[in-house]
Design a protein around this motif. Structure first.
Motif, PDB file in Angstrom:
ATOM      1  N   PRO A  40       0.827  -1.215   0.000  1.00  0.00           N
ATOM      2  CA  PRO A  40       0.000   0.000   0.000  1.00  0.00           C
ATOM      3  C   PRO A  40       0.857   1.260   0.000  1.00  0.00           C
ATOM      4  CG  PRO A  40      -0.788  -1.578   1.629  1.00  0.00           C
ATOM      5  CD  PRO A  40       0.523  -2.095   1.149  1.00  0.00           C
ATOM      6  N   ALA A  41       0.319   2.322  -0.561  1.00  0.00           N
ATOM      7  CA  ALA A  41       1.038   3.606  -0.568  1.00  0.00           C
ATOM      8  C   ALA A  41       1.206   4.139   0.850  1.00  0.00           C
ATOM      9  CB  ALA A  41       0.285   4.627  -1.419  1.00  0.00           C
ATOM     10  N   PHE A  42       0.269   3.829   1.753  1.00  0.00           N
ATOM     11  CA  PHE A  42       0.390   4.301   3.127  1.00  0.00           C
ATOM     12  C   PHE A  42       0.379   3.117   4.093  1.00  0.00           C
ATOM     13  CE2 PHE A  42      -3.993   4.785   1.675  1.00  0.00           C
ATOM     14  CZ  PHE A  42      -4.723   4.069   2.610  1.00  0.00           C
ATOM     15  N   GLU A  43       1.028   3.335   5.234  1.00  0.00           N
ATOM     16  CA  GLU A  43       1.190   2.322   6.274  1.00  0.00           C
ATOM     17  C   GLU A  43       0.792   2.937   7.610  1.00  0.00           C
ATOM     18  OE1 GLU A  43       2.468  -0.864   6.240  1.00  0.00           O
ATOM     19  OE2 GLU A  43       3.021  -1.017   4.126  1.00  0.00           O
ATOM     20  N   HIS A  44       0.614   2.081   8.620  1.00  0.00           N
ATOM     21  CA  HIS A  44       0.487   2.581   9.980  1.00  0.00           C
ATOM     22  C   HIS A  44       1.773   3.311  10.335  1.00  0.00           C
ATOM     23  CE1 HIS A  44      -3.309   0.617  10.828  1.00  0.00           C
ATOM     24  NE2 HIS A  44      -2.829  -0.513  10.327  1.00  0.00           N
ATOM     25  N   VAL A 103       7.630   6.292  -3.948  1.00  0.00           N
ATOM     26  CA  VAL A 103       7.708   6.560  -2.506  1.00  0.00           C
ATOM     27  C   VAL A 103       7.690   8.079  -2.320  1.00  0.00           C
ATOM     28  CG1 VAL A 103       8.952   4.438  -1.960  1.00  0.00           C
ATOM     29  CG2 VAL A 103      10.242   6.496  -2.539  1.00  0.00           C
ATOM     30  N   TRP A 104       7.525   8.517  -1.055  1.00  0.00           N
ATOM     31  CA  TRP A 104       7.370   9.945  -0.776  1.00  0.00           C
ATOM     32  C   TRP A 104       8.200  10.339   0.439  1.00  0.00           C
ATOM     33  CZ3 TRP A 104       3.684   6.464  -2.082  1.00  0.00           C
ATOM     34  CH2 TRP A 104       2.961   6.708  -3.256  1.00  0.00           C
ATOM     35  N   ARG A 105       8.919  11.474   0.310  1.00  0.00           N
ATOM     36  CA  ARG A 105       9.664  12.036   1.442  1.00  0.00           C
ATOM     37  C   ARG A 105       9.553  13.556   1.386  1.00  0.00           C
ATOM     38  NH1 ARG A 105      15.370   8.571   1.706  1.00  0.00           N
ATOM     39  NH2 ARG A 105      14.401   6.514   1.502  1.00  0.00           N
ATOM     40  N   TYR A 106       9.254  14.154   2.533  1.00  0.00           N
ATOM     41  CA  TYR A 106       9.148  15.610   2.587  1.00  0.00           C
ATOM     42  C   TYR A 106      10.541  16.173   2.869  1.00  0.00           C
ATOM     43  CZ  TYR A 106       7.284  20.248   3.382  1.00  0.00           C
ATOM     44  OH  TYR A 106       7.010  21.586   3.285  1.00  0.00           O
ATOM     45  N   GLU A 107      11.312  16.384   1.802  1.00  0.00           N
ATOM     46  CA  GLU A 107      12.634  16.978   1.934  1.00  0.00           C
ATOM     47  C   GLU A 107      12.785  18.090   0.912  1.00  0.00           C
ATOM     48  OE1 GLU A 107      15.796  14.219   1.150  1.00  0.00           O
ATOM     49  OE2 GLU A 107      14.644  13.126  -0.341  1.00  0.00           O
ATOM     50  N   GLU A 108      13.824  18.865   1.035  1.00  0.00           N
ATOM     51  CA  GLU A 108      14.014  20.025   0.161  1.00  0.00           C
ATOM     52  C   GLU A 108      14.280  19.563  -1.266  1.00  0.00           C
ATOM     53  OE1 GLU A 108      13.928  23.938  -0.821  1.00  0.00           O
ATOM     54  OE2 GLU A 108      13.429  23.019   1.117  1.00  0.00           O
ATOM     55  N   ARG A 115      10.144  14.975  -3.985  1.00  0.00           N
ATOM     56  CA  ARG A 115       9.352  14.498  -2.846  1.00  0.00           C
ATOM     57  C   ARG A 115       8.535  13.269  -3.201  1.00  0.00           C
ATOM     58  NH1 ARG A 115       7.592  20.453  -0.359  1.00  0.00           N
ATOM     59  NH2 ARG A 115       9.638  20.835   0.610  1.00  0.00           N
ATOM     60  N   GLU A 116       8.286  13.084  -4.469  1.00  0.00           N
ATOM     61  CA  GLU A 116       7.686  11.846  -4.955  1.00  0.00           C
ATOM     62  C   GLU A 116       8.651  11.272  -5.988  1.00  0.00           C
ATOM     63  OE1 GLU A 116       3.362  10.530  -6.480  1.00  0.00           O
ATOM     64  OE2 GLU A 116       4.421  11.866  -7.868  1.00  0.00           O
ATOM     65  N   PHE A 117       9.107  10.054  -5.757  1.00  0.00           N
ATOM     66  CA  PHE A 117      10.068   9.462  -6.678  1.00  0.00           C
ATOM     67  C   PHE A 117       9.897   7.939  -6.669  1.00  0.00           C
ATOM     68  CE2 PHE A 117      11.944  10.139  -2.539  1.00  0.00           C
ATOM     69  CZ  PHE A 117      12.643   8.982  -2.243  1.00  0.00           C
ATOM     70  N   TRP A 118      10.507   7.311  -7.658  1.00  0.00           N
ATOM     71  CA  TRP A 118      10.357   5.859  -7.825  1.00  0.00           C
ATOM     72  C   TRP A 118      11.616   5.128  -7.378  1.00  0.00           C
ATOM     73  CZ3 TRP A 118       6.441   2.785 -10.407  1.00  0.00           C
ATOM     74  CH2 TRP A 118       5.282   3.520 -10.686  1.00  0.00           C
ATOM     75  N   GLN A 119      11.401   3.961  -6.782  1.00  0.00           N
ATOM     76  CA  GLN A 119      12.510   3.081  -6.416  1.00  0.00           C
ATOM     77  C   GLN A 119      12.294   1.704  -7.033  1.00  0.00           C
ATOM     78  OE1 GLN A 119      12.816   3.021  -2.096  1.00  0.00           O
ATOM     79  NE2 GLN A 119      14.269   4.715  -2.130  1.00  0.00           N
TER      80      GLN A 119
END
Length: 423
Positions: A40-44, A103-108, A115-119
């Motif tokens: 899933p795109a989101f997890e606990h 995946v998503w990370r709130y970084e500069e 902030r949204e990129f593929w792995q």
């Protein structure tokens, strides 16, 4: 009208390149026996923060759902896969999983960092032997080579060796996680920043300067004093031996490599290119033997790696090695005139070509000028134009023009596929 900061729209050419790169990597993953998983795109949120490390925790897109549950967008795929393994203990070991997902990370946002990129990555679970670490590194090497990139190097390190050197320099054990996060910023923020920050953690500037020199100078004499450090060096020697003599993959020891995520426990590695200063590592990974148990499962050895797709593509662009983008269509069917019967006939012809050949085919519904339509189609890479008017409809024929040779022939509809195939 712009996408959210740190995200990017991909138009057809860019989407094709990404898909082609991912498919080349996928073929390598499957060649080594890895099976695809999707999470899933989101997890606990508690799952995501379990072993992420303080800095990454701050980068998680966290939110509450309508029932008040704390959730977060996944920032990588290793943790969700570890959750799967912890919850499905009946899966036979070893487990070989791969993924190609966003995946998503709130970084500069900056070059090579969105902030949204593929792995695209793999996880090898249930193997404690150094051969498992070597396999993961070899798969990373072969995957990147498959995309057309040939100028890169793989640098390997071991968390236990780095920790040993930092402890010897006077860094308290309780502050090792902070020290590792600081050291991970060496390439991005430079030597002076790292020395300054390390010296704030309880060691003298002179001691951390000597430690940093040992960690970052190739061939430096490493005076490891702990059993874990000695075992780490021995494990790296074995991994290097397997890679060089069995996989023909050369790696370089670089103890400045620590990886920023908090769950790594042993060997770690990164893939660098000549553009590393601009883009950063294009791939990395390592061993994480404690992650599954931290999520409620048993102690299971595991190692893995991930390739940053956007970073890889940027590097390929700089090296002028991106895949050639094909035209969006091979055949254009052009009905001439305003007759509905001609239009319907053109659509039927296009369907015949699509159904009975592998040629991508479009219908031009609003051709104002035949000559300009042909010229535009040729510039867009189309190989053939099929022209139909009332005369062709009445005779059950079509006019086929080869846009590469600028030749033409009028033939029966039943013969059009054979003609296209012969040219």
């Amino acid at each position: 009208m712009r996408p959210p900061r740190g995200t990017k729209d991909k138009l057809p050419d860019e989407a094709f390149i990404k898909r082609e790169i991912c498919e080349r990597i996928r073929r390598v993953f499957e060649l080594y026996g890895y099976g695809e998983v999707e999470t899933p795109a989101f997890e606990h949120l508690e799952v995501l923060v379990a072993k992420a490390g303080e800095e990454v925790v701050e980068q998680i897109y966290a939110f509450k759902d309508k029932a008040g549950r704390d959730l977060g967008l996944r920032f990588e795929l290793t943790t969700p896969i570890a959750r799967i393994v912890a919850s499905k203990l009946d899966m036979p070991k070893p487990i070989r999983f791969y993924y190609i997902q966003p995946v998503w990370r709130y970084e500069e946002p900056q070059r090579g960092r969105l902030r949204e990129f593929w792995q695209a990555g793999i996880e090898l679970i249930g193997i404690s032997d150094p051969a498992g670490d070597a396999e993961v590194i070899a798969v990373a090497y072969e995957s990147i080579k498959s995309t057309g990139l040939d100028r890169f190097e793989i640098r390997v390190s071991h968390r236990a060796v780095v920790e040993d050197i930092l402890l010897s320099a006077g860094i308290p054990k309780s502050r090792l996680p902070e020290a590792l996060r600081v050291l991970d910023k060496l390439e991005k923020k430079g030597k002076e920043y790292v020395l300054s920050e390390l010296s704030k953690l309880g060691a003298s500037l002179e001691a951390v300067e000597k430690a940093l020199a040992k960690l970052t100078t190739p061939g430096s004499e490493l005076e490891v004093v702990s059993q874990a450090g000695r075992e780490g060096l021995k494990r790296l020697e074995t991994i290097q031996d397997i890679l060089e003599n069995s996989y023909n993959v050369k790696v370089t020891l670089d103890f400045g490599i620590v990886r920023g995520l908090g769950y790594y426990t042993g060997p770690v590695f990164e893939v660098k290119t000549p553009q590393a200063g601009e883009i950063g590592s294009i791939a990395g990974g390592g061993r994480y033997d404690d992650l599954i148990s931290s999520l409620g499962g048993p102690q299971i050895p595991a190692t893995g790696m991930a390739i940053g797709i956007e970073r890889l593509i940027e590097t390929l662009e700089l090296e002028k090695r991106t895949p050639k983008v094909p035209p969006q269509f091979d055949v254009i069917v052009i009905p001439v005139g305003d007759s509905l019967e001609v239009l319907k006939y053109a659509v039927r012809v296009a369907n015949v070509v699509r159904r009975e050949s592998s040629l991508r085919t479009i219908v031009e519904y609003e051709a104002k000028s035949l000559s300009k339509t042909l010229e535009r189609a040729s510039k867009r890479g189309a190989r053939f134009a099929i022209i139909v008017g009332e005369k062709e409809v009445s005779q059950g024929k079509v006019n086929v023009r080869n846009l590469e040779k600028w030749s033409e022939a009028t033939i029966a509809v039943d013969d059009v596929v054979n003609l296209l195939a012969s040219q």
